[in-house]
Write an enzyme that holds these catalytic residues in place. Structure first.
Site, PDB file in Angstrom:
ATOM      1  N   ARG A  45      25.750  91.958  41.775  1.00 43.55           N
ATOM      2  CA  ARG A  45      24.365  91.104  41.690  1.00 43.55           C
ATOM      3  C   ARG A  45      24.132  90.545  43.285  1.00 43.55           C
ATOM      4  O   ARG A  45      23.031  90.436  43.867  1.00 43.55           O
ATOM      5  CB  ARG A  45      24.785  89.726  40.948  1.00 43.55           C
ATOM      6  CG  ARG A  45      23.341  88.766  41.022  1.00 43.55           C
ATOM      7  CD  ARG A  45      23.826  87.629  39.935  1.00 43.55           C
ATOM      8  NE  ARG A  45      25.203  86.780  40.201  1.00 43.55           N
ATOM      9  CZ  ARG A  45      25.105  85.988  40.934  1.00 43.55           C
ATOM     10  NH1 ARG A  45      24.251  85.480  41.994  1.00 43.55           N
ATOM     11  NH2 ARG A  45      26.703  85.352  41.249  1.00 43.55           N
ATOM     12  N   ARG A  46      25.218  90.273  44.113  1.00 37.68           N
ATOM     13  CA  ARG A  46      25.114  89.687  45.550  1.00 37.68           C
ATOM     14  C   ARG A  46      25.300  91.032  46.404  1.00 37.68           C
ATOM     15  O   ARG A  46      26.104  91.697  46.469  1.00 37.68           O
ATOM     16  CB  ARG A  46      26.106  89.021  45.726  1.00 37.68           C
ATOM     17  CG  ARG A  46      25.809  87.417  45.033  1.00 37.68           C
ATOM     18  CD  ARG A  46      26.882  86.443  45.434  1.00 37.68           C
ATOM     19  NE  ARG A  46      28.263  86.908  44.490  1.00 37.68           N
ATOM     20  CZ  ARG A  46      29.374  86.350  45.023  1.00 37.68           C
ATOM     21  NH1 ARG A  46      29.574  85.778  46.098  1.00 37.68           N
ATOM     22  NH2 ARG A  46      30.523  86.962  44.346  1.00 37.68           N
ATOM     23  N   TYR A  61      37.146  88.552  44.166  1.00 31.81           N
ATOM     24  CA  TYR A  61      37.866  88.783  42.929  1.00 31.81           C
ATOM     25  C   TYR A  61      39.085  89.435  42.568  1.00 31.81           C
ATOM     26  O   TYR A  61      39.818  89.329  41.868  1.00 31.81           O
ATOM     27  CB  TYR A  61      36.601  89.477  41.588  1.00 31.81           C
ATOM     28  CG  TYR A  61      35.295  88.709  41.511  1.00 31.81           C
ATOM     29  CD1 TYR A  61      35.447  87.669  40.606  1.00 31.81           C
ATOM     30  CD2 TYR A  61      34.408  88.994  42.322  1.00 31.81           C
ATOM     31  CE1 TYR A  61      34.184  86.968  40.440  1.00 31.81           C
ATOM     32  CE2 TYR A  61      33.125  88.326  42.056  1.00 31.81           C
ATOM     33  CZ  TYR A  61      33.123  87.371  41.047  1.00 31.81           C
ATOM     34  OH  TYR A  61      32.220  86.521  40.798  1.00 31.81           O
ATOM     35  N   LYS A  83      33.982  90.040  25.673  1.00 35.18           N
ATOM     36  CA  LYS A  83      34.503  89.696  24.637  1.00 35.18           C
ATOM     37  C   LYS A  83      33.924  88.168  24.266  1.00 35.18           C
ATOM     38  O   LYS A  83      34.311  87.272  24.829  1.00 35.18           O
ATOM     39  CB  LYS A  83      36.135  89.392  24.906  1.00 35.18           C
ATOM     40  CG  LYS A  83      36.828  90.933  25.254  1.00 35.18           C
ATOM     41  CD  LYS A  83      38.143  90.663  25.706  1.00 35.18           C
ATOM     42  CE  LYS A  83      38.616  92.107  25.756  1.00 35.18           C
ATOM     43  NZ  LYS A  83      40.234  92.085  26.248  1.00 35.18           N
ATOM     44  N   LYS A 142      40.510  85.769  20.330  1.00 39.39           N
ATOM     45  CA  LYS A 142      41.837  85.563  21.196  1.00 39.39           C
ATOM     46  C   LYS A 142      41.428  84.605  22.230  1.00 39.39           C
ATOM     47  O   LYS A 142      42.514  83.599  22.599  1.00 39.39           O
ATOM     48  CB  LYS A 142      42.549  86.838  21.703  1.00 39.39           C
ATOM     49  CG  LYS A 142      41.681  87.687  22.584  1.00 39.39           C
ATOM     50  CD  LYS A 142      41.639  87.349  23.961  1.00 39.39           C
ATOM     51  CE  LYS A 142      40.786  88.140  24.795  1.00 39.39           C
ATOM     52  NZ  LYS A 142      40.824  88.049  26.472  1.00 39.39           N
ATOM     53  N   ASP A 163      46.244  91.981  22.562  1.00 41.39           N
ATOM     54  CA  ASP A 163      45.164  90.996  23.397  1.00 41.39           C
ATOM     55  C   ASP A 163      45.549  89.703  23.348  1.00 41.39           C
ATOM     56  O   ASP A 163      45.554  88.855  24.343  1.00 41.39           O
ATOM     57  CB  ASP A 163      43.726  91.426  23.052  1.00 41.39           C
ATOM     58  CG  ASP A 163      42.770  90.875  24.050  1.00 41.39           C
ATOM     59  OD1 ASP A 163      43.212  90.707  25.416  1.00 41.39           O
ATOM     60  OD2 ASP A 163      41.783  91.267  23.930  1.00 41.39           O
ATOM     61  N   THR A 181      46.653  87.167  26.570  1.00 43.11           N
ATOM     62  CA  THR A 181      45.685  86.057  26.951  1.00 43.11           C
ATOM     63  C   THR A 181      46.500  84.780  26.594  1.00 43.11           C
ATOM     64  O   THR A 181      46.219  83.846  27.577  1.00 43.11           O
ATOM     65  CB  THR A 181      44.488  86.158  26.218  1.00 43.11           C
ATOM     66  OG1 THR A 181      43.717  87.496  26.343  1.00 43.11           O
ATOM     67  CG2 THR A 181      43.562  85.259  26.487  1.00 43.11           C
TER      68      THR A 181
END
Length: 340
Positions: free
Chosen positions: A38-39, A55, A112, A197, A250, A254
């Site tokens: 986006r940037r 990130y 998700k 989850k 998962d 998580t």
């Protein structure tokens, strides 16, 4: 692209941690990948310095991965398009992108969640907004903490599509020495496992933030899996899906890892922080489960499925139920057989 063709060129829309990581996996597997950011400054950092420091700090991205802030340029000639944006923004993004999508390409969801209001899963939303048949849409779900995968630590995942051939083509497209994909045709079960989850991880985080130990956390994980499975089965999912990577796998990752945004967000709530305070500490981002708990509880109510942990999380997040009151309620519920 026909369903049996090899996936050679992939567009990934969304340059957050998981989108960038999955783009890296595809490039490491020998695909030509363009990542939409986006940037413009994020795209420039990827192209010029081979990194996405906001990130994935410290990760060098492969040469086969390029980036662009122009969605049309990103999508041109793609055999597969991967959506890596938050679930509650997918509809608005698809409204802008749908006329740019290459005809016949495989559409893949990494998100998700369950959309607020419509209660649609991400694959259903893609079918609606992109105006494509269900067998053109796949989902990726499993114990996939982005930073570990970016460091090439071994992991497995599930690629689910009702068209098995498409799933196999994607399976081959992301096969590396550290990333192993399995196929599944139970899209519904994989998506509900992935969305559910996040809510259970919030509950586990709340328990950890309260100082509760391993017994308490294991109990929440196990009973959380039971209620997510109940909901999925009521909606028509395969029960075996919830014992696999998109379910138990998962959920364990998580609920257990400090890399999990939902787990760490829940810990802040468990220590007494408000939702707003936890959000500020999370750099303005709300964990996916904070919104998904609303839609998942509504799904449960619509289908007559009891979801006590999800409902407790919903009330902590949105009705000011205290974590201590949540724990007392859950432990004081009426007694019953385990498998009911």
């Amino acid at each position: 692209m026909s369903r049996t063709d090899e996936v050679r060129r992939v567009a990934v829309l969304g340059a957050g941690s998981w989108g960038t990581t999955f783009a890296k996996v595809l490039a490491d597997a020998g695909r030509d990948v363009t990542l939409w950011a986006r940037r413009p400054e994020v795209a420039a950092a990827i192209n010029e310095r081979r990194t996405n420091p906001g990130y994935l700090p410290g990760i060098t991205l492969p040469e086969r991965l390029s980036a662009s802030s122009d969605a049309g340029e990103t999508l041109e000639g793609a055999d597969a398009v991967v959506f890596a944006v938050p679930s509650q923004t997918l509809r608005s993004n698809l409204a802008r992108w749908r006329d740019l999508l290459p005809s016949g390409c495989t559409l893949v969801s990494l998100a998700k969640g369950v959309e607020l209001g419509t209660l649609k899963r991400m694959s259903e939303l893609i079918v609606e907004m992109a105006r494509v048949p269900q067998d053109q849409v796949a989902v990726v779900s499993g114990p996939n903490l982005a930073l570990e995968i970016a460091h090439c630590e071994p992991t497995a995942t599930v690629i689910a599509c009702v068209d098995h051939d498409r799933a196999v083509a994607l399976q081959n497209a992301c096969a590396t020495g550290y990333f192993r994909a399995y196929t599944n045709t139970d899209v519904l079960g994989c998506e509900l496992g992935g969305a559910g989850k996040n809510v259970i991880a919030l509950a586990v985080g709340i328990a950890a933030g309260m100082g509760l130990g391993d017994n308490s956390r294991a109990s929440v994980i196990t009973r959380g899996l039971a209620e997510v499975s109940r909901l999925g089965i009521a909606l028509g999912a395969d029960p075996l899906t919830f014992a696999g990577l998109a379910g138990l796998g998962d959920l364990v990752a998580t609920c257990s890892s400090p890399l999990s945004r939902n787990r760490t967000f829940g810990e802040r709530l468990g220590r007494g922080e408000t939702l707003a305070e936890a959000e500020r500490a999370n750099h303005g981002q709300v964990a996916e489960g904070v919104k998904s708990c609303l839609s998942i509880c509504e799904l449960g109510e619509r289908h007559g499925v009891e979801l006590p942990i999800a409902d407790a999380v919903r009330r902590v997040c949105h009705e000011d139920l205290s974590p201590s009151a949540m724990a007392k309620e859950l432990i004081s519920r009426s007694y019953k057989p385990e498998y009911r």
